[in-house]
Design a protein around this motif. Sequence first.
Motif, PDB file in Angstrom:
ATOM      1  N   MET A   1       0.846  -1.191   0.000  1.00 16.09           N
ATOM      2  CA  MET A   1       0.000   0.000   0.000  1.00 16.09           C
ATOM      3  C   MET A   1       0.887   1.249   0.000  1.00 16.09           C
ATOM      4  SD  MET A   1      -2.896   1.201   2.761  1.00 16.09           S
ATOM      5  CE  MET A   1      -3.867  -0.274   2.413  1.00 16.09           C
ATOM      6  N   ALA A   2       0.509   2.228  -0.794  1.00 16.46           N
ATOM      7  CA  ALA A   2       1.269   3.475  -0.856  1.00 16.46           C
ATOM      8  C   ALA A   2       1.225   4.190   0.481  1.00 16.46           C
ATOM      9  CB  ALA A   2       0.714   4.368  -1.950  1.00 16.46           C
ATOM     10  N   THR A   3       2.355   4.762   0.871  1.00 17.98           N
ATOM     11  CA  THR A   3       2.419   5.530   2.112  1.00 17.98           C
ATOM     12  C   THR A   3       2.143   7.000   1.832  1.00 17.98           C
ATOM     13  OG1 THR A   3       4.773   6.018   1.921  1.00 17.98           O
ATOM     14  CG2 THR A   3       4.167   3.923   2.961  1.00 17.98           C
ATOM     15  N   LEU A   4       1.799   7.741   2.883  1.00 14.86           N
ATOM     16  CA  LEU A   4       1.600   9.180   2.730  1.00 14.86           C
ATOM     17  C   LEU A   4       2.868   9.861   2.238  1.00 14.86           C
ATOM     18  CD1 LEU A   4      -0.537  10.134   5.859  1.00 14.86           C
ATOM     19  CD2 LEU A   4      -1.244  10.259   3.469  1.00 14.86           C
ATOM     20  N   ARG A   5       4.003   9.377   2.702  1.00 18.37           N
ATOM     21  CA  ARG A   5       5.261   9.972   2.270  1.00 18.37           C
ATOM     22  C   ARG A   5       5.453   9.790   0.773  1.00 18.37           C
ATOM     23  NH1 ARG A   5       8.288  14.139   3.744  1.00 18.37           N
ATOM     24  NH2 ARG A   5      10.523  13.777   3.620  1.00 18.37           N
ATOM     25  N   GLN A   6       5.140   8.605   0.254  1.00 23.46           N
ATOM     26  CA  GLN A   6       5.270   8.378  -1.188  1.00 23.46           C
ATOM     27  C   GLN A   6       4.288   9.248  -1.973  1.00 23.46           C
ATOM     28  OE1 GLN A   6       4.661   4.136  -1.080  1.00 23.46           O
ATOM     29  NE2 GLN A   6       6.848   3.701  -1.375  1.00 23.46           N
ATOM     30  N   LEU A   7       3.088   9.416  -1.445  1.00 18.83           N
ATOM     31  CA  LEU A   7       2.125  10.300  -2.111  1.00 18.83           C
ATOM     32  C   LEU A   7       2.618  11.741  -2.107  1.00 18.83           C
ATOM     33  CD1 LEU A   7      -1.254   8.887  -0.731  1.00 18.83           C
ATOM     34  CD2 LEU A   7      -0.121   8.359  -2.896  1.00 18.83           C
ATOM     35  N   GLU A   8       3.264  12.144  -1.023  1.00 27.21           N
ATOM     36  CA  GLU A   8       3.856  13.482  -0.967  1.00 27.21           C
ATOM     37  C   GLU A   8       4.946  13.630  -2.029  1.00 27.21           C
ATOM     38  OE1 GLU A   8       5.864  16.554   2.282  1.00 27.21           O
ATOM     39  OE2 GLU A   8       5.948  14.386   2.620  1.00 27.21           O
ATOM     40  N   TYR A   9       5.720  12.576  -2.238  1.00 28.60           N
ATOM     41  CA  TYR A   9       6.745  12.614  -3.279  1.00 28.60           C
ATOM     42  C   TYR A   9       6.113  12.839  -4.650  1.00 28.60           C
ATOM     43  CZ  TYR A   9      10.035  10.671   0.172  1.00 28.60           C
ATOM     44  OH  TYR A   9      10.825  10.470   1.274  1.00 28.60           O
ATOM     45  N   LEU A  10       5.040  12.100  -4.943  1.00 28.26           N
ATOM     46  CA  LEU A  10       4.374  12.259  -6.240  1.00 28.26           C
ATOM     47  C   LEU A  10       3.891  13.691  -6.428  1.00 28.26           C
ATOM     48  CD1 LEU A  10       2.971  11.301  -8.850  1.00 28.26           C
ATOM     49  CD2 LEU A  10       1.041  10.563  -7.425  1.00 28.26           C
ATOM     50  N   VAL A  11       3.194  14.227  -5.438  1.00 28.84           N
ATOM     51  CA  VAL A  11       2.645  15.572  -5.549  1.00 28.84           C
ATOM     52  C   VAL A  11       3.756  16.606  -5.706  1.00 28.84           C
ATOM     53  CG1 VAL A  11       1.402  17.374  -4.287  1.00 28.84           C
ATOM     54  CG2 VAL A  11       0.517  15.027  -4.318  1.00 28.84           C
ATOM     55  N   THR A  12       4.825  16.468  -4.958  1.00 30.77           N
ATOM     56  CA  THR A  12       5.915  17.452  -5.003  1.00 30.77           C
ATOM     57  C   THR A  12       6.648  17.389  -6.341  1.00 30.77           C
ATOM     58  OG1 THR A  12       6.184  17.223  -2.612  1.00 30.77           O
ATOM     59  CG2 THR A  12       7.957  18.312  -3.808  1.00 30.77           C
ATOM     60  N   ILE A  13       6.885  16.198  -6.858  1.00 29.59           N
ATOM     61  CA  ILE A  13       7.550  16.076  -8.164  1.00 29.59           C
ATOM     62  C   ILE A  13       6.717  16.755  -9.236  1.00 29.59           C
ATOM     63  CG2 ILE A  13       8.276  14.455  -9.949  1.00 29.59           C
ATOM     64  CD1 ILE A  13       8.888  12.463  -7.634  1.00 29.59           C
ATOM     65  N   VAL A  14       5.410  16.511  -9.212  1.00 28.02           N
ATOM     66  CA  VAL A  14       4.531  17.134 -10.213  1.00 28.02           C
ATOM     67  C   VAL A  14       4.524  18.655 -10.052  1.00 28.02           C
ATOM     68  CG1 VAL A  14       2.142  17.345 -10.990  1.00 28.02           C
ATOM     69  CG2 VAL A  14       3.096  15.084 -10.463  1.00 28.02           C
ATOM     70  N   ASP A  15       4.403  19.129  -8.826  1.00 25.52           N
ATOM     71  CA  ASP A  15       4.330  20.576  -8.602  1.00 25.52           C
ATOM     72  C   ASP A  15       5.641  21.278  -8.948  1.00 25.52           C
ATOM     73  OD1 ASP A  15       1.751  20.294  -7.764  1.00 25.52           O
ATOM     74  OD2 ASP A  15       2.176  20.476  -5.617  1.00 25.52           O
ATOM     75  N   GLU A  16       6.766  20.636  -8.654  1.00 21.98           N
ATOM     76  CA  GLU A  16       8.061  21.244  -8.932  1.00 21.98           C
ATOM     77  C   GLU A  16       8.510  21.034 -10.371  1.00 21.98           C
ATOM     78  OE1 GLU A  16       9.828  23.190  -6.944  1.00 21.98           O
ATOM     79  OE2 GLU A  16       8.251  23.046  -5.416  1.00 21.98           O
ATOM     80  N   GLY A  17       7.980  20.014 -11.032  1.00 25.05           N
ATOM     81  CA  GLY A  17       8.297  19.782 -12.441  1.00 25.05           C
ATOM     82  C   GLY A  17       9.559  18.993 -12.689  1.00 25.05           C
ATOM     83  N   SER A  18      10.240  18.555 -11.631  1.00 29.74           N
ATOM     84  CA  SER A  18      11.460  17.765 -11.813  1.00 29.74           C
ATOM     85  C   SER A  18      11.807  17.052 -10.520  1.00 29.74           C
ATOM     86  CB  SER A  18      12.634  18.644 -12.260  1.00 29.74           C
ATOM     87  OG  SER A  18      13.198  19.339 -11.154  1.00 29.74           O
ATOM     88  N   PHE A  19      12.563  15.948 -10.650  1.00 35.54           N
ATOM     89  CA  PHE A  19      13.015  15.221  -9.471  1.00 35.54           C
ATOM     90  C   PHE A  19      14.036  16.049  -8.684  1.00 35.54           C
ATOM     91  CE2 PHE A  19      10.906  11.811 -11.540  1.00 35.54           C
ATOM     92  CZ  PHE A  19      10.710  10.808 -10.609  1.00 35.54           C
ATOM     93  N   THR A  20      14.884  16.786  -9.403  1.00 42.55           N
ATOM     94  CA  THR A  20      15.926  17.558  -8.729  1.00 42.55           C
ATOM     95  C   THR A  20      15.324  18.616  -7.815  1.00 42.55           C
ATOM     96  OG1 THR A  20      17.440  17.218 -10.579  1.00 42.55           O
ATOM     97  CG2 THR A  20      17.927  19.042  -9.084  1.00 42.55           C
ATOM     98  N   ARG A  21      14.380  19.413  -8.346  1.00 39.40           N
ATOM     99  CA  ARG A  21      13.765  20.466  -7.525  1.00 39.40           C
ATOM    100  C   ARG A  21      12.902  19.865  -6.422  1.00 39.40           C
ATOM    101  NH1 ARG A  21      13.304  22.818 -12.687  1.00 39.40           N
ATOM    102  NH2 ARG A  21      11.119  22.213 -12.883  1.00 39.40           N
ATOM    103  N   ALA A  22      12.253  18.737  -6.711  1.00 37.27           N
ATOM    104  CA  ALA A  22      11.443  18.089  -5.683  1.00 37.27           C
ATOM    105  C   ALA A  22      12.316  17.608  -4.530  1.00 37.27           C
ATOM    106  CB  ALA A  22      10.665  16.926  -6.288  1.00 37.27           C
ATOM    107  N   ALA A  23      13.477  17.029  -4.855  1.00 39.28           N
ATOM    108  CA  ALA A  23      14.378  16.562  -3.802  1.00 39.28           C
ATOM    109  C   ALA A  23      14.844  17.727  -2.934  1.00 39.28           C
ATOM    110  CB  ALA A  23      15.573  15.843  -4.429  1.00 39.28           C
ATOM    111  N   GLU A  24      15.132  18.871  -3.562  1.00 34.52           N
ATOM    112  CA  GLU A  24      15.523  20.051  -2.798  1.00 34.52           C
ATOM    113  C   GLU A  24      14.393  20.520  -1.891  1.00 34.52           C
ATOM    114  OE1 GLU A  24      16.614  22.826  -5.784  1.00 34.52           O
ATOM    115  OE2 GLU A  24      18.542  21.873  -6.242  1.00 34.52           O
ATOM    116  N   GLN A  25      13.173  20.517  -2.426  1.00 33.66           N
ATOM    117  CA  GLN A  25      12.027  20.955  -1.641  1.00 33.66           C
ATOM    118  C   GLN A  25      11.773  20.020  -0.462  1.00 33.66           C
ATOM    119  OE1 GLN A  25      10.246  23.704  -2.037  1.00 33.66           O
ATOM    120  NE2 GLN A  25       8.698  23.264  -0.493  1.00 33.66           N
TER     121      GLN A  25
END
Length: 313
Positions: free
Chosen positions: A1-25
């Motif tokens: 089952m997906a965790t809340l943390r993983q769902l947060e990763y999905l949302v942040t990657i989409v909002d930031e537009g890249s894995f690099t910026r999402a990781a920084e955020q």
Amino acid sequence: MATLRQLEYLVTIVDEGSFTRAAEQLRITQPGLSHQFQALEREVGGPLLERLPRAVRLTPAGRAMLPHARAALADAERATTAARRAAGVATGELHLATLYSISFGVLPTALGIWRGRYPGVRVRLFEHRRADDLTAAMAAGQADIALGPPPTDWDGPTRYIGTEEFLVVTHTNDPIATSAQASRVRLSDLADREWVHFTPDSGLADILDQACAGAGFHPKTAVRTEQAPAAANYASAGLGPTLVPANTIPPHFAGALLRPDPPVHRQLTAYTRTGPDPIAAAFLEILTDQALLMPAHVRRRLHLPDRATQPRR
């Protein structure tokens, strides 16, 4: 089952537009983010994002999952806030979603009272152009409370707040405003005018078009704007008549105010996804008591009884 943390990763990657910026955020390493995101994709059985050279793009599975991910994160945040409130900690944020025209006309007094009573609870306001955008955002878990027209196909609690009346605004020297029946105007008498209209993405454009259609014509346009206060100012300056909520008219307004015949109204409701927690319920009470749907200064201009609020139904 997906965790809340993983769902947060999905949302942040989409909002930031890249894995690099999402990781920084998110303040984690990019390899760590990629590893956790791959685990999420394995859990759902397929890719959620397409990796492009300079961006990411949602796959059909990602598009299906994203609104549920946002809603789950919003629900988790509200659950934490509700627990803190139940423990007697009146802090955190109240998330409120509404339309631009309602935000300007209805909310200032209610939010001022709220601030005085609950100084430790910040308000985060989300404003939308159209009622369907507001409902969709609320369904996705954006806010604790939505304030807008009655939503269609809504399963959660809904409370009637009041009914807004719309007024025709024009220049004080307009013959319509100086006639013997200056307090009212038939929209059909304005069929040949050029109107101060609203941009197509504004819900106020639909209200003006529907009112004019009911009077048997389609309004010609002199200029378009997005906001009711700007439309009223343009109409007051002589660019043409417009139609705005009465509660957006400021004191000492220079233009002429006329009540359309037949009247043009908009019902307002407050709705939630689930039963409101005690703090959200407290705001609903303030909102119901203080919603200035026809301000006293406007009622006096129109020679109406001086009562500031609509009666409850």
